[in-house]
Design a protein around this motif. Structure first.
Motif, mmCIF file in Angstrom:
data_model
loop_
_atom_site.group_PDB
_atom_site.id
_atom_site.type_symbol
_atom_site.label_atom_id
_atom_site.label_comp_id
_atom_site.label_asym_id
_atom_site.label_seq_id
_atom_site.Cartn_x
_atom_site.Cartn_y
_atom_site.Cartn_z
ATOM 1 N N TYR A 148 -51.799 1.075 131.273
ATOM 2 C CA TYR A 148 -50.539 1.324 130.570
ATOM 3 C C TYR A 148 -49.782 0.014 130.331
ATOM 4 C CZ TYR A 148 -50.552 6.446 130.585
ATOM 5 O OH TYR A 148 -50.844 7.764 130.321
ATOM 6 N N GLY A 149 -49.854 -0.906 131.304
ATOM 7 C CA GLY A 149 -49.193 -2.195 131.134
ATOM 8 C C GLY A 149 -49.785 -2.993 129.993
ATOM 9 N N LEU A 150 -51.117 -3.090 129.969
ATOM 10 C CA LEU A 150 -51.785 -3.794 128.874
ATOM 11 C C LEU A 150 -51.522 -3.088 127.548
ATOM 12 C CD1 LEU A 150 -53.717 -5.961 127.815
ATOM 13 C CD2 LEU A 150 -55.640 -4.461 128.443
ATOM 14 N N GLY A 151 -51.567 -1.766 127.581
ATOM 15 C CA GLY A 151 -51.305 -0.997 126.370
ATOM 16 C C GLY A 151 -49.926 -1.263 125.801
ATOM 17 N N SER A 152 -48.944 -1.468 126.674
ATOM 18 C CA SER A 152 -47.586 -1.745 126.214
ATOM 19 C C SER A 152 -47.509 -3.079 125.478
ATOM 20 C CB SER A 152 -46.624 -1.762 127.412
ATOM 21 O OG SER A 152 -45.295 -1.971 126.994
ATOM 22 N N ILE A 153 -48.205 -4.087 125.991
ATOM 23 C CA ILE A 153 -48.198 -5.413 125.359
ATOM 24 C C ILE A 153 -48.847 -5.355 123.979
ATOM 25 C CG2 ILE A 153 -49.130 -7.758 125.480
ATOM 26 C CD1 ILE A 153 -48.819 -7.656 128.487
ATOM 27 N N VAL A 154 -50.032 -4.764 123.898
ATOM 28 C CA VAL A 154 -50.742 -4.757 122.618
ATOM 29 C C VAL A 154 -50.074 -3.809 121.613
ATOM 30 C CG1 VAL A 154 -52.945 -5.499 123.579
ATOM 31 C CG2 VAL A 154 -52.427 -3.059 123.480
ATOM 32 N N PHE A 155 -49.392 -2.768 122.124
ATOM 33 C CA PHE A 155 -48.679 -1.864 121.221
ATOM 34 C C PHE A 155 -47.530 -2.590 120.530
ATOM 35 C CE2 PHE A 155 -45.039 1.005 120.594
ATOM 36 C CZ PHE A 155 -45.588 1.892 119.683
ATOM 37 N N ILE A 156 -46.711 -3.304 121.301
ATOM 38 C CA ILE A 156 -45.597 -4.047 120.707
ATOM 39 C C ILE A 156 -46.131 -5.121 119.762
ATOM 40 C CG2 ILE A 156 -43.691 -5.627 121.181
ATOM 41 C CD1 ILE A 156 -42.995 -2.803 121.843
ATOM 42 N N THR A 157 -47.247 -5.748 120.131
ATOM 43 C CA THR A 157 -47.867 -6.742 119.248
ATOM 44 C C THR A 157 -48.273 -6.099 117.930
ATOM 45 O OG1 THR A 157 -48.717 -7.945 121.177
ATOM 46 C CG2 THR A 157 -49.721 -8.439 119.048
ATOM 47 N N ALA A 158 -48.831 -4.893 118.000
ATOM 48 C CA ALA A 158 -49.241 -4.186 116.783
ATOM 49 C C ALA A 158 -48.040 -3.819 115.917
ATOM 50 C CB ALA A 158 -50.027 -2.922 117.149
ATOM 51 N N VAL A 159 -46.929 -3.424 116.544
ATOM 52 C CA VAL A 159 -45.723 -3.056 115.794
ATOM 53 C C VAL A 159 -45.291 -4.192 114.878
ATOM 54 C CG1 VAL A 159 -43.248 -2.557 115.986
ATOM 55 C CG2 VAL A 159 -44.877 -1.364 117.465
ATOM 56 N N TYR A 160 -45.445 -5.435 115.369
ATOM 57 C CA TYR A 160 -44.970 -6.597 114.616
ATOM 58 C C TYR A 160 -46.044 -7.221 113.721
ATOM 59 C CZ TYR A 160 -40.534 -6.628 117.049
ATOM 60 O OH TYR A 160 -39.287 -6.278 117.511
ATOM 61 N N ASN A 161 -47.251 -6.650 113.718
ATOM 62 C CA ASN A 161 -48.322 -7.262 112.936
ATOM 63 C C ASN A 161 -49.060 -6.314 112.006
ATOM 64 O OD1 ASN A 161 -48.765 -10.264 113.913
ATOM 65 N ND2 ASN A 161 -48.266 -9.071 115.741
ATOM 66 N N THR A 162 -48.570 -5.086 111.886
ATOM 67 C CA THR A 162 -49.142 -4.164 110.904
ATOM 68 C C THR A 162 -48.074 -3.163 110.509
ATOM 69 O OG1 THR A 162 -51.045 -2.754 110.382
ATOM 70 C CG2 THR A 162 -50.044 -2.446 112.542
ATOM 71 N N SER A 163 -48.339 -2.383 109.485
ATOM 72 C CA SER A 163 -47.349 -1.405 109.039
ATOM 73 C C SER A 163 -47.279 -0.232 110.014
ATOM 74 C CB SER A 163 -47.718 -0.890 107.648
ATOM 75 O OG SER A 163 -48.879 -0.072 107.709
ATOM 76 N N THR A 164 -46.138 0.446 110.009
ATOM 77 C CA THR A 164 -45.965 1.606 110.887
ATOM 78 C C THR A 164 -47.002 2.676 110.580
ATOM 79 O OG1 THR A 164 -43.591 1.192 111.114
ATOM 80 C CG2 THR A 164 -44.368 3.426 111.586
ATOM 81 N N ALA A 165 -47.285 2.898 109.293
ATOM 82 C CA ALA A 165 -48.269 3.916 108.918
ATOM 83 C C ALA A 165 -49.639 3.576 109.482
ATOM 84 C CB ALA A 165 -48.334 4.046 107.393
ATOM 85 N N ASN A 166 -50.079 2.327 109.309
ATOM 86 C CA ASN A 166 -51.368 1.918 109.867
ATOM 87 C C ASN A 166 -51.394 2.119 111.372
ATOM 88 O OD1 ASN A 166 -52.037 1.125 107.282
ATOM 89 N ND2 ASN A 166 -52.715 -0.921 107.872
ATOM 90 N N LEU A 167 -50.313 1.713 112.026
ATOM 91 C CA LEU A 167 -50.253 1.781 113.484
ATOM 92 C C LEU A 167 -50.410 3.212 113.977
ATOM 93 C CD1 LEU A 167 -49.732 0.677 116.310
ATOM 94 C CD2 LEU A 167 -47.278 0.677 115.792
ATOM 95 N N VAL A 168 -49.604 4.126 113.457
ATOM 96 C CA VAL A 168 -49.645 5.489 113.981
ATOM 97 C C VAL A 168 -50.908 6.228 113.555
ATOM 98 C CG1 VAL A 168 -47.147 5.688 114.198
ATOM 99 C CG2 VAL A 168 -48.233 6.367 112.066
ATOM 100 N N PHE A 169 -51.450 5.899 112.381
ATOM 101 C CA PHE A 169 -52.704 6.532 111.983
ATOM 102 C C PHE A 169 -53.831 6.096 112.911
ATOM 103 C CE2 PHE A 169 -51.120 6.961 107.353
ATOM 104 C CZ PHE A 169 -50.593 8.210 107.642
ATOM 105 N N ILE A 170 -53.865 4.804 113.246
ATOM 106 C CA ILE A 170 -54.908 4.296 114.144
ATOM 107 C C ILE A 170 -54.716 4.851 115.559
ATOM 108 C CG2 ILE A 170 -55.828 2.207 115.253
ATOM 109 C CD1 ILE A 170 -55.282 0.744 112.595
ATOM 110 N N LEU A 171 -53.463 5.024 115.982
ATOM 111 C CA LEU A 171 -53.208 5.602 117.298
ATOM 112 C C LEU A 171 -53.748 7.030 117.396
ATOM 113 C CD1 LEU A 171 -49.564 4.395 118.102
ATOM 114 C CD2 LEU A 171 -51.701 3.573 119.097
ATOM 115 N N ALA A 172 -53.913 7.683 116.247
ATOM 116 C CA ALA A 172 -54.477 9.035 116.248
ATOM 117 C C ALA A 172 -55.912 9.039 116.760
ATOM 118 C CB ALA A 172 -54.433 9.629 114.839
ATOM 119 N N PHE A 173 -56.564 7.878 116.724
ATOM 120 C CA PHE A 173 -57.936 7.767 117.216
ATOM 121 C C PHE A 173 -58.009 7.960 118.730
ATOM 122 C CE2 PHE A 173 -62.149 5.486 117.174
ATOM 123 C CZ PHE A 173 -62.733 6.329 116.254
ATOM 124 N N ASN A 174 -56.850 8.023 119.366
ATOM 125 C CA ASN A 174 -56.754 8.210 120.808
ATOM 126 C C ASN A 174 -57.567 9.410 121.296
ATOM 127 O OD1 ASN A 174 -55.899 8.202 123.461
ATOM 128 N ND2 ASN A 174 -53.894 9.040 123.022
#
Length: 299
Positions: A81-107
């Motif tokens: 969860y700690g690592l996930g928090s770092i890479v999640f915030i990094t993703a927020v600032y380096n891709t669009s919100t739509a891309n981010l949440v669509f890719i998170l659906a792969f969970n």
């Protein structure tokens, strides 16, 4: 048998509430309007403080308060969860919100694969077919960013998804209460953020949004979602992260008028339709199995 079904219903309700709460995470990060490390510092810091205060009050009134980190499994879940928090915030600032949440659906598919490999919970043919469609959808989204600055953010989003799926799988395997573990796991990204902001200073234009996010939204969302695997399967828990996939782009569009690209919409539509169809199939199959068990073992 009824107690088992009651636990399943409890798990569905718990994770549904957590998933719905999580949908405002990205909009609140965007509204705070700060740099990467400042947002991570305030988000994880307020989450950690809120988790420790809630746990201390619970512990004061009841000796049955769950452990913050239950054994080695708890350490592994906290680290993920700690690592996930770092890479999640990094993703927020380096891709669009739509891309981010669509890719998170792969969970949900990562969770199914990890459960298959480590828990021997073999996916059914319908799940495997759904995985293929989801891979295709993600490839469309990621392919749209080849040669642009968003590729790095998309990779970070995939890594964030893998971290969450890994944490869900370990929680499912251990059967332990990891509600607070997912929250105190932010101590690692918080420590990294402290180191970074000590050099650059804290730069957040509207800190109250990120304080609301870290102190209220994140504790509620992750406590509920991290406890879900006690009652329902990993892929089922992962399904409720899809609420963010569906609703977060809506909030972003309403607040910031940020429209997703054509390929993001195509890939995202494939993901959402696949997951909705697969979820409906799971519910129908679950009802059929429960009905068969009821006939086989009449009260």
């Amino acid at each position: 048998m009824s107690a088992k079904f009651s636990d399943h219903a409890k798990g569905l309700a718990l994770t549904a509430f957590g998933g719905l709460t999580l949908t405002v995470d990205i909009p609140l990060i965007r509204l705070a309007n700060g740099d990467h490390w400042s947002i991570l510092f305030m988000r994880t810091g307020t989450t950690l403080i809120a988790a420790l205060v809630i746990w201390a009050i619970w512990r004061f009134f009841s000796p049955k308060a769950p452990q913050l980190i239950p054994g080695r499994a708890g350490l592994a879940v906290a680290a993920l969860y700690g690592l996930g928090s770092i890479v999640f915030i990094t993703a927020v600032y380096n891709t669009s919100t739509a891309n981010l949440v669509f890719i998170l659906a792969f969970n949900t598919m990562f969770a199914a694969l990890l459960s298959w490999v480590f828990l021997k919970e073999r996916p059914r043919p319908a799940t495997l077919i759904a995985m293929l469609f989801m891979v295709f959808g993600v490839l469309i989204i990621v392919g749209d960013s080849v040669g642009t600055g968003q590729m790095f953010g998309n990779v970070m989003a995939l890594l964030s998804t893998l971290c969450i799926a890994g944490a869900i799988t370990i929680t499912r395997a251990s059967g332990k209460d990891m509600g607070f573990t997912s929250l105190v796991g932010v101590v690692f990204p918080f420590a990294v953020a402290v180191l970074m902001v000590s050099k650059t200073g804290v730069n957040v234009a509207a800190p109250w949004w990120i304080i609301l996010n870290g102190a209220v939204v994140m504790p509620i969302a992750f406590f509920c979602l991290a406890n879900g695997p006690k009652y329902i399967s990993g892929p089922e828990v992962a399904m409720f992260y899809l609420l963010e996939t569906i609703l977060a782009p809506v909030w972003i569009w309403m607040i910031f008028a940020e429209a997703p690209s054509r390929n993001s919409m195509i890939g995202g539509t494939i993901l959402i339709v696949t997951l909705v169809v697969h979820s409906l199939w799971q519910l129908r199959d679950g009802r059929r199995r429960r009905a068969a068990l009821a006939v086989r073992h009449p009260a």
